[in-house]
Scaffold this active site. Structure first.
Site, short mmCIF file in Angstrom:
data_model
loop_
_atom_site.label_atom_id
_atom_site.label_comp_id
_atom_site.label_asym_id
_atom_site.label_seq_id
_atom_site.Cartn_x
_atom_site.Cartn_y
_atom_site.Cartn_z
N ASN A 46 0.27 -10.47 -6.89
CA ASN A 46 -0.24 -10.22 -5.54
C ASN A 46 -0.67 -8.77 -5.33
OD1 ASN A 46 0.96 -11.45 -2.36
ND2 ASN A 46 -0.31 -9.67 -2.65
N GLU A 85 9.44 -7.40 0.22
CA GLU A 85 8.77 -6.45 1.10
C GLU A 85 8.76 -6.89 2.56
OE1 GLU A 85 7.38 -8.75 -0.52
OE2 GLU A 85 5.54 -9.42 0.45
N ASP A 132 -1.94 -14.60 4.98
CA ASP A 132 -0.58 -14.57 5.50
C ASP A 132 -0.61 -13.96 6.89
OD1 ASP A 132 -1.52 -12.53 3.82
OD2 ASP A 132 0.45 -11.86 3.25
N GLU A 146 -9.49 -3.61 9.20
CA GLU A 146 -9.42 -4.75 8.25
C GLU A 146 -9.86 -6.05 8.90
OE1 GLU A 146 -5.45 -5.87 7.15
OE2 GLU A 146 -4.70 -5.63 9.18
#
Ligand SMILES: *[C@@H]1O[C@H](CO)[C@@H](O)[C@H](O)[C@H]1NC(C)=O
Ligand SMILES: *[C@@H]1O[C@H](CO)[C@@H](O)[C@H](O)[C@H]1NC(C)=O
Ligand SMILES: *[C@@H]1O[C@H](CO)[C@@H](O)[C@H](O)[C@H]1NC(C)=O
Ligand SMILES: *[C@@H]1O[C@H](CO)[C@@H](O)[C@H](O)[C@H]1NC(C)=O
Ligand SMILES: *[C@@H]1O[C@H](CO)[C@@H](O)[C@H](O)[C@H]1NC(C)=O
Ligand SMILES: CC(=O)N[C@H]1CO[C@H](CO)[C@@H](O)[C@@H]1O
Length: 608
Positions: A207, A284, A319, A553
């Site tokens: 990832n 994380e 996600d 983003e």
């Protein structure tokens, strides 16, 4: 004979997360449960100050009932605060005035593009090759060459973001062949080589470049990166270096992510889905995941299932999104309540299978090219092997994912054994890949129907194509618009447009693409302008703005220029893929786009 058949796909050696500090275990559990930092990622990104065995010894000496304060002190004593552990680096071969800028007619957009182009310089990094001590640990996966970071919170290289930063190379694919290339080839190649090294080392592309990401991948776009790089450079040395590694990555996906499906006629199909073998919180996002899972009142086996679906949700790159949940939101659920209904592993995503198809085609081509180079026949069968896999996949995608009535592709739901009739920009990905049902171009009236939803979005959403129609507060949901998925739609339209013979229809589709591109530019330009963007000699900075021009983003589909929101972290600026898509669109439609006359009327107060 070296014919590779399905049976021969080896369960290749894949390294998993095994650090006693950064991977699930008693150490990480204790530290992350204490919630020492607002964002769980802060801790796992810190390297140790002392050798790992000393850190662990000190840790296991702490009293079992150690307070949060004690743990915090322990972390301060044993871990460095390496927020800046990547080092800024020079962007090689940077040319401030590449030719493609001259193809952008509007002077404001040209100035904007020039700013975005220059911004790559601020996003170039290298990794320190030395640790503070012998035996010290860091979660970073070392790469030896420079790379571009997305920006914001994401300090390391991320997998699927990367294709987007390569779109600079893709510019030349359409219009400026070879020109930009001369300038950003070096960093492009460096980044590809970094990735290839990682796949060689770990057996797949994680990832992100951190050991704690070693249990999952992301949309497999490495082969496509090599493809667009090759299209520009014809760099045979790179192809020779890359191909065995790309074969290996493909095998990883086939062996770990395939699913067999029988259709209603009893025919068997093999498609690909995201699927992570995991039963722990993500390192994380440890604390966040615990709240989602442990507070749900599920039994242990259901908890493990949910951890796997959460990690798989991260593997999708989306996600998180209601695209992958079973809940039908009423609008008042918390994000945790929604995530508790994740069904990620039971979705066969239309975008992932399109990427696999594109990879199969590219790999077949690569093997053909290298065989021709060697003028030997030994690898001939791999060319055919991939060609065959692509042919089968195309059939399966059309058989299982195409909806004859709606004239679009959908995800396939393994739970209901039927397509999942909800539309997102990802549903257009097969067209980018060149997958069309046999009668697609014979039915021009129906092509309008295929793009009807996009035309509606173009009229209704001045800030971008919304990622879904569900307002859930998850970040891959309404009202957010994600530039890379807008790019997918633009590529899809382009692929259809260039195959259409009817002029009027072609023009209508082209106009649609220009509108969608204009909306994207309205958002990225106004967002930049309202956060202090300026063009020397042409456009002065807006008053009372201290920043100097940001790209985000994601954007708010309903309000051009405003960043999107929701999700697990605050909106990030920088931003690799937005910059890539913006430059691509400005180049692709450069003589048809205009800078928004005014960004006023857009609420001034921007998210940070
Ligand atoms: C921790 O446990 C020890 C012994 O079990 C006890 O003496 C001490 O007071 C406890 N400390 C805290 C902060 O609860
Ligand atoms: C755990 O819960 C799930 C659904 O919530 C149920 O299907 C399953 O049978 C339960 N398993 C055990 C061992 O109780
Ligand atoms: C898949 O099908 C099941 C069963 O019909 C349904 O509950 C679920 O919402 C569907 N969608 C997803 C993403 O699982
Ligand atoms: C903008 O700046 C002017 C003068 O510098 C100041 O009077 C005014 O309050 C500022 N407005 C805002 C919204 O900060
Ligand atoms: C782009 O923004 C301008 C505002 O300056 C607006 O007039 C125009 O309609 C917008 N274009 C699209 C396609 O939304
Ligand atoms: C991709 C990957 O590394 N997956 C690993 C995740 O962790 C499990 C064990 O916890 C391994 O079996 C998988 O190989």
């Amino acid at each position: 004979m070296t014919s590779a058949s399905d049976d021969e796909l080896k369960d290749d050696d894949v390294k998993s997360c095994d650090s006693p500090i950064y991977c699930p275990g008693p150490f990480l559990d204790k530290i992350q449960r204490a919630k020492l930092f607002d964002d769980s990622k802060t801790f796992v990104d810190r390297g140790t100050k002392r050798p790992v065995n000393e850190v662990l010894t000190a840790f296991f000496k702490l009293p079992r009932n150690a307070t949060r304060k004690t743990l915090k002190k322990f972390v301060e004593e044993n871990f460095v605060n390496n927020e800046n552990d990547l080092q800024a680096a020079e962007l090689p071969d940077f040319n401030p005035n590449p030719t493609f800028l001259q193809h952008i007619k509007d002077q404001y957009l040209r100035g904007f593009a020039s700013y975005v182009h220059s911004f790559w310089k601020t996003l170039t990094r290298t990794m320190p090759q030395t640790l503070p001590c012998e035996g010290c640990a860091t979660s970073l996966i070392q790469v030896s060459r420079p790379f571009i970071i997305p920006g914001g919170r994401f300090k390391e290289i991320y997998y699927w973001y990367l294709l987007m930063t390569f779109i600079l190379c893709l510019d030349t694919y359409f219009v400026l062949e070879g020109l930009l290339l001369g300038e950003l080839n070096t960093i492009s190649k460096d980044m590809i080589l970094n990735f290839l090294d990682i796949v060689d080392e770990y057996g797949f592309m994680p990832n992100g470049a951190r050991v704690y990401y070693l249990n999952r991948s992301q949309p497999p776009l490495l082969t496509q990166m090599v493809k667009i790089y090759m299209d520009k450079t014809k760099d045979m040395d790179l192809l020779k270096r890359a191909l065995p590694t790309l074969d290996r990555e493909y095998n990883y996906w086939r062996s770990k992510h395939s699913v067999k499906i029988q259709d209603h006629h009893g025919r068997n199909h093999e498609l690909t889905r995201y699927s992570v073998d995991n039963k722990y919180p993500r390192p994380e996002s440890y604390h966040e995941d615990i709240i989602t899972v442990e507070y749900a009142g599920f039994n242990v086996s259901k908890q493990k299932e949910l951890y796997a679906d959460i990690a798989t949700g991260a593997e999708t790159g989306w996600d998180y999104s209601t695209r992958f949940v079973t809940l039908i939101p009423k609008g008042d659920e918390t994000p945790e309540e929604i995530l508790r209904t994740l069904n990620t592993r039971m979705v066969v995503p239309v975008d992932l299978n399109s990427i696999m198809y594109m990879n199969e085609q590219a790999l077949s081509d690569f093997h053909r090219i290298l065989v021709t180079q060697r003028s030997a026949g030994s690898k001939q069968n791999l060319e055919n092997y991939y060609r065959d896999a692509a042919r089968k996949r195309r059939r399966s995608i059309i058989n299982l994912l195409w909806d004859e009535k709606d004239r679009v592709f959908y995800d396939y739901n393994l739970t209901s054994r039927a397509i999942e009739k909800s539309l997102t920009p990802a549903n257009y990905w097969p067209f980018w890949a060149g997958i069309f049902p046999d009668d697609f171009f014979q039915r021009p009236g129906d092509i309008i129907k295929t793009f009807e939803a996009i035309e509606d979005y173009g009229e209704e959403y001045p800030g971008g194509i919304p990622i879904t129609m569900t307002a859930s507060t998850l970040q891959w949901d309404f009202p957010n618009s994600w530039p890379p998925l807008v790019f997918v739609v633009l590529k899809a339209i382009t692929e259809v447009e260039r195959r259409i013979v009817f002029r009027q229809l072609r023009e209508r589709l082209h106009q649609l693409a220009v509108t969608i591109a204009q909306i994207l530019i309205n958002s990225t330009y106004c967002g930049w302008r309202l956060t202090g963007g300026e063009i020397p000699g042409i456009l002065t900075k807006m008053r009372n703005v201290t920043e100097s021009g940001k790209l985000f983003e994601k954007y708010d589909a309903t309000r051009p220029g405003l960043p999107g929101g929701g999700g697990e972290y605050t909106v990030q600026d920088g931003f690799g893929w937005t910059n890539g898509v913006t430059l691509w669109a400005l180049n692709q439609y450069g003589d048809e786009l205009q800078a928004p006359r005014s960004c006023i009327g857009i609420p001034k107060k921007l998210g940070t």
